[in-house]
Design an enzyme around this catalytic site. Sequence first.
Site, PDB file in Angstrom:
ATOM      1  N   GLU D  60       0.815  -1.216   0.000  1.00 15.49           N
ATOM      2  CA  GLU D  60       0.000   0.000   0.000  1.00 15.49           C
ATOM      3  C   GLU D  60       0.851   1.270   0.000  1.00 15.49           C
ATOM      4  OE1 GLU D  60      -0.692  -2.700   1.713  1.00 15.49           O
ATOM      5  OE2 GLU D  60      -2.672  -3.277   0.966  1.00 15.49           O
ATOM      6  N   HIS D 129     -11.694  -4.794   8.605  1.00 17.23           N
ATOM      7  CA  HIS D 129     -12.129  -4.545   7.226  1.00 17.23           C
ATOM      8  C   HIS D 129     -13.412  -3.725   7.169  1.00 17.23           C
ATOM      9  CE1 HIS D 129      -9.362  -7.873   6.398  1.00 17.23           C
ATOM     10  NE2 HIS D 129      -9.508  -7.691   5.114  1.00 17.23           N
TER      11      HIS D 129
HETATM   12  C1  LIG Z   1      -2.577  -4.877   4.060  1.00 15.77           C
HETATM   13  C2  LIG Z   1      -3.532  -5.704   3.268  1.00 15.77           C
HETATM   14  N1  LIG Z   1      -3.622  -5.502   1.950  1.00 15.77           N
HETATM   15  C3  LIG Z   1      -4.482  -6.237   1.214  1.00 15.77           C
HETATM   16  C4  LIG Z   1      -5.265  -7.172   1.805  1.00 15.77           C
HETATM   17  C5  LIG Z   1      -6.288  -7.961   0.999  1.00 15.77           C
HETATM   18  N2  LIG Z   1      -5.836  -9.347   0.889  1.00 15.77           N
HETATM   19  C6  LIG Z   1      -6.289 -10.308   1.714  1.00 15.77           C
HETATM   20  S1  LIG Z   1      -5.562 -11.780   1.435  1.00 15.77           S
HETATM   21  C7  LIG Z   1      -4.637 -11.128   0.196  1.00 15.77           C
HETATM   22  C8  LIG Z   1      -3.688 -12.006  -0.548  1.00 15.77           C
HETATM   23  C9  LIG Z   1      -2.681 -12.595   0.347  1.00 15.77           C
HETATM   24  O1  LIG Z   1      -1.877 -13.439  -0.377  1.00 15.77           O
HETATM   25  P1  LIG Z   1      -0.860 -14.367   0.375  1.00 15.77           P
HETATM   26  O2  LIG Z   1      -0.068 -13.536   1.333  1.00 15.77           O
HETATM   27  O3  LIG Z   1      -0.080 -15.096  -0.651  1.00 15.77           O
HETATM   28  O4  LIG Z   1      -1.737 -15.341   1.243  1.00 15.77           O
HETATM   29  P2  LIG Z   1      -2.764 -16.460   0.752  1.00 15.77           P
HETATM   30  O5  LIG Z   1      -4.087 -15.803   0.592  1.00 15.77           O
HETATM   31  O6  LIG Z   1      -2.241 -17.020  -0.515  1.00 15.77           O
HETATM   32  O7  LIG Z   1      -2.784 -17.464   1.837  1.00 15.77           O
HETATM   33  C10 LIG Z   1      -4.895  -9.790   0.015  1.00 15.77           C
HETATM   34  C11 LIG Z   1      -4.269  -8.935  -1.004  1.00 15.77           C
HETATM   35  C12 LIG Z   1      -5.158  -7.332   3.185  1.00 15.77           C
HETATM   36  N3  LIG Z   1      -5.930  -8.201   3.859  1.00 15.77           N
HETATM   37  N4  LIG Z   1      -4.268  -6.602   3.889  1.00 15.77           N
END
Ligand SMILES: Cc1ncc(C[n+]2csc(CCOP(=O)(O)OP(=O)(O)O)c2C)c(N)n1
Lengths: 336, 336, 325, 325
Positions: D60, D129
Amino acid sequence: MTHPVLTEPAAAADPVAKDRDALLALFTTMTRIREFELCGARQLATGKLSGTLHLSSGQEAVAAGVCHLLAGTDHVTSTHRGHGHCLAKGAAPDRMMAELFGAGNGYCKGRSGSMHIADPATGLLGANGIVGGGIPMAVGAALSAQVRGTTQVSVTFFGEGATGEGSLHESLNLAALWRLPVVFVCENNGYAELSPVADVLAADSVAKLAAPFGIPARTVDGNDVVEVVGAAREAVERARAGHGPSLLEYVTYRHDGHYVGDAQSYRTKEERAAWAERDPLLRAAERLRALGFDDETLDAVRADATAEMNAAAEWAAAQVPAPASSLTTDVYGGLS
Amino acid sequence: MTHPVLTEPAAAADPVAKDRDALLALFTTMTRIREFELCGARQLATGKLSGTLHLSSGQEAVAAGVCHLLAGTDHVTSTHRGHGHCLAKGAAPDRMMAELFGAGNGYCKGRSGSMHIADPATGLLGANGIVGGGIPMAVGAALSAQVRGTTQVSVTFFGEGATGEGSLHESLNLAALWRLPVVFVCENNGYAELSPVADVLAADSVAKLAAPFGIPARTVDGNDVVEVVGAAREAVERARAGHGPSLLEYVTYRHDGHYVGDAQSYRTKEERAAWAERDPLLRAAERLRALGFDDETLDAVRADATAEMNAAAEWAAAQVPAPASSLTTDVYGGLS
Amino acid sequence: MTVRKYWQAVNDALREELARDERVVIFGEDVAKPGGPFGATRGLREEFGASRVRDTPISEAGIVGAAVGAAMTGLRPIAEIMYFDFITLAMDQLVNQAAKVRYMSGGALSVPMVVRVFCGAGRGSGPQHSQSVESWLGHVPGLRVVAPGDPAEAKALLKGAIRSPDPVIVLDSSRLWTKRGEVPDGDVVAPIGEARIVRPGNDVTIVAWSWALSRSLEAAEKLAAQGISAEVVDPRSLNPLDEKSIMDSLRRTGRLLIVHDAVSTYGPGAEIAALAAGPGFGALRAPVVRLTPPFAPAPFPSHLEQAYYPQPADIETAALSLVRG
Amino acid sequence: MTVRKYWQAVNDALREELARDERVVIFGEDVAKPGGPFGATRGLREEFGASRVRDTPISEAGIVGAAVGAAMTGLRPIAEIMYFDFITLAMDQLVNQAAKVRYMSGGALSVPMVVRVFCGAGRGSGPQHSQSVESWLGHVPGLRVVAPGDPAEAKALLKGAIRSPDPVIVLDSSRLWTKRGEVPDGDVVAPIGEARIVRPGNDVTIVAWSWALSRSLEAAEKLAAQGISAEVVDPRSLNPLDEKSIMDSLRRTGRLLIVHDAVSTYGPGAEIAALAAGPGFGALRAPVVRLTPPFAPAPFPSHLEQAYYPQPADIETAALSLVRG
Ligand SMILES: Cc1ncc(C[n+]2csc(CCOP(=O)(O)OP(=O)(O)O)c2C)c(N)n1
Ligand SMILES: Cc1ncc(C[n+]2csc(CCOP(=O)(O)OP(=O)(O)O)c2C)c(N)n1
Ligand SMILES: [Mg+2]
Ligand SMILES: [Mg+2]
């Protein structure tokens, strides 16, 4: 980076490979995680539950394998995809399920839901809705252990998507500078929400991110629980002995979408099918069979877990919903 | 990390080593920076000026050498220690000095002071009071060049202290993913405020931080302007040709304290004396003498610079202070 | 009573709390070996050791995040953020984590930590080192925010913060940093959430804290010479705000003047004025006045700063016209 | 007029602006290939190419910082932050950089960028959220903040934001995301800083925006059935706030009810109430009422969310008792 597929076994298999009891326990934990996820999805499908669930099916070996080496007093921070970590660390499925149901006796009194389950009694400092949010907290828990002079180890689980956040890098530097007993555990499942890792990480591997800070790191097959335990054993022992942090990148895959309901148009059926064949439960079962366990035993583990989770869901559904009066409790601990 | 001392010359010296005009121009820029800093310090000492000044004396070769390769349309982001970058990029010392004096015709209308000097006419996007704050902005400027299809290059200067900030790592990743024309230039002067780099960075070198992202990086003697130009030439050309980002770590030293008035109890006289011998102006002068320039020429450069800066200060002191009515101007550009 | 400078009172509080409770640790940029960028932690590393007093990299998010984790697991960390403006880099850990951990965990976890923040308003530090954004933190359920207005308060409120079961942000004033004042001897701990009436009066209530408090007291002195009796109320704690004390004072005077160094719009004074417009409405005899800098970033040169921050004479004038109508 | 869902109106605005001005670019998490986590950018990468519509890592601070730099150098970037809560990670770039660049550079530089933010209030997304922290951004000189309350507004305000010479944060509502509404055809651009009277009335002024606006309109409908005529004012822009329109309405009705999804203390309603206590004082016939969630994080289960956010019936009751005294 592109999402690698690891199938080479480690040079020297961890002793757990031959330890019948331990391996069965690991299989059981993994199965319980799988069944918890399946059961949660069923609750959603039948409309008994609403909200967002991020399932960890396919990634169970990491949670089970890493937590296998942790004591109840060791600390863990988790993510939005945290059910597996919670269960592996010792949280009770009925209270977890109650939390999903918004019941007053869920782990968070039913107010927080899937993404925030915490249970200090088992060292679980909390799942986290903020990607990368739990990482510095785990560094803090490790600092705490060091200052208090305990041998507690702190583990932070995160997805490969969290490599985009500055908090990871700040944490690696701090942990290395202070030689803190923390293990950074990345579950690289190839996708951050709807984006493949190639689109969001310029590095060849997540493990490489640790190198500049002099932190030992390895990329490991995260779908073979023996491999998971082997790498984690080294890292946890290093931390416990006061030799500082490590980073483990476990290559794995989530069978389901980012959340229940995700159409998954960003990946092919073929890819999913290929990974289904590398399912960590199948592979653990294979290992168990090689050690002489019969199908009946393994089926019983599965049946028990299904029953346990169904019972948990049934119990949870019958609990009293969190009362409106609880909206404003636990905001503060009291005036100074 | 510990702060290294680099004195080995590069394998193949940059052509600038033999270019009499260019080398004299570089020496002139460096001398003007030094004299600007000395003059600013004099204004403070005599009470004509108040506030905080972060001087870059000792680090002039980096600003001069890197900006030597940039066009006026190329973009630069700078730091709290930014006078050198501003001058090297083409800012006028009188308007800079006026800014230090809070005069209405300073670069920022006299409201912002030393840490915020900006001059879009020379591509200077601004000094910055936030450590690491300018780095993602430079990535954005590089993105802009790429999208607009120009060959502009973007350079972000930062101190080794900025390696502690997540913004650097997020920026490296983004720049590498998008192959942006940006050069990350770290002036590693061994200290972040009052803390030696060993206390704040676990990495062996700043250059190593780029490796995970596949970004080429080098650690270079930042006190030899020829070395500075050599490394920067490679990086700037790579960026301009569309081959993506680079990181340059220039090892250097600040002769003065973190700010004017800093008692510097965190370092020894001996260390300062040793670095005084590696002064970039002395070393550039040596190179010029080897090319046949006489002391008279070099003294004249110095005398001119002193006179220029004194005149700038005198002019600045005579300017009308920023009026109170300007307090609320330029907050917005107008209603949509 | 001992006369101490504001920063010395902070240093005293830190030393006494480190000695009292071995769970207390301090970390931040330049706080250990250098003794603090502004001296607040001078001598503490020498006295309490390198384990409990640590220098960190320039990693505001990492620092505050580590404090959260440490606080959840048995320590009482005090993290230092060098300037209030840099809190922007730690907002996730403060707002999404520290503030919510207790609530999210249903009370099972807590975050007894302190973040010491240096507020640079009025010291010629310019637009990125002078901001006052206490209303952001006041808006966050789960956080506490205090702003000591003199050396005695600096010591007592910091002690209160360190002993709080919740995350507390302590806002130190750069402008008061070298101001002297009497500090009571002994272990004096201020409660968090109680305002104090610094100067009683009948004609108008002036609410102010931190540096603005001292300017308001100057103004009150001059108002007295003109026969106007101003009651000066120092909330001390901005979260929670002691509504009762402020409204009680308003009920006595019927007039409210709020002075602060944050900008007005959506600033801390808005909440106080809103209380006057709500529960205080019946007592209000004149429009509430907020005296603040204009809606613009803070300038650096001292002549512009003078014009930017409401000066004692401005406060006096505002109070006069409020009382005389 | 065409009937569009809120998110489709956003998508339309983005498409039209990308087509109109080649300086417009879009980047953020999952916005390009996946077409947006919630569909706002669907089809845009295909139509305008991979250079102008890009997926980013989960960064971000890096995203907003890159937008600042791009905006300073000739682009008109639109950055997307997936949930309002995650703005905490980009506050330095928003507050210390984007907001101040024009001022700090004496007007030599500008930052014509947009940050689109999805506000999750009321969708069962839980404490990390669901936050509404528009008052933080309203408190920052140099930023603009808009919060569209229906599809037509979503399109017109986003267009206004993209064409603004200043950084604008556009707060989209998750609860309104799939709501349908008439959207005028053609290039309709809303001015930033002008409130609109959504429903005229005489007895009480209700100020609300985003999802709270639609609940307030429901309440106004029911109030009408009881003979009470509520004027519903949508500020649309929270920074700048259209004080005049709000105070004019207050002057007509004498009563002010503010409804929002942020918590009350130091929240956006405080500023509006403070205006009533200041310039609006003479018109005020009753205490100002702020109807908001309690001072606690947002819960996730829908039955608690119902209790947390003021419902139409709560708004009705509050307005009734305000009018009937
Ligand atoms: C700071 C932040 N930015 C964006 C999000 C939205 N978001 C939730 S899960 C996710 C993807 C996460 O990917 P990863 O770290 O690979 O974990 P996975 O879902 O694959 O277990 C995002 C972008 C968030 N929760 N927090
Ligand atoms: C985000 C942020 N944190 C802390 C500071 C205070 N600060 C100003 S300069 C500085 C040290 C910077 O060190 P380095 O990056 O090495 O640059 P140098 O001063 O050596 O040129 C610090 C900590 C700041 N300005 N911004
Ligand atoms: Mg992933
Ligand atoms: Mg340095």
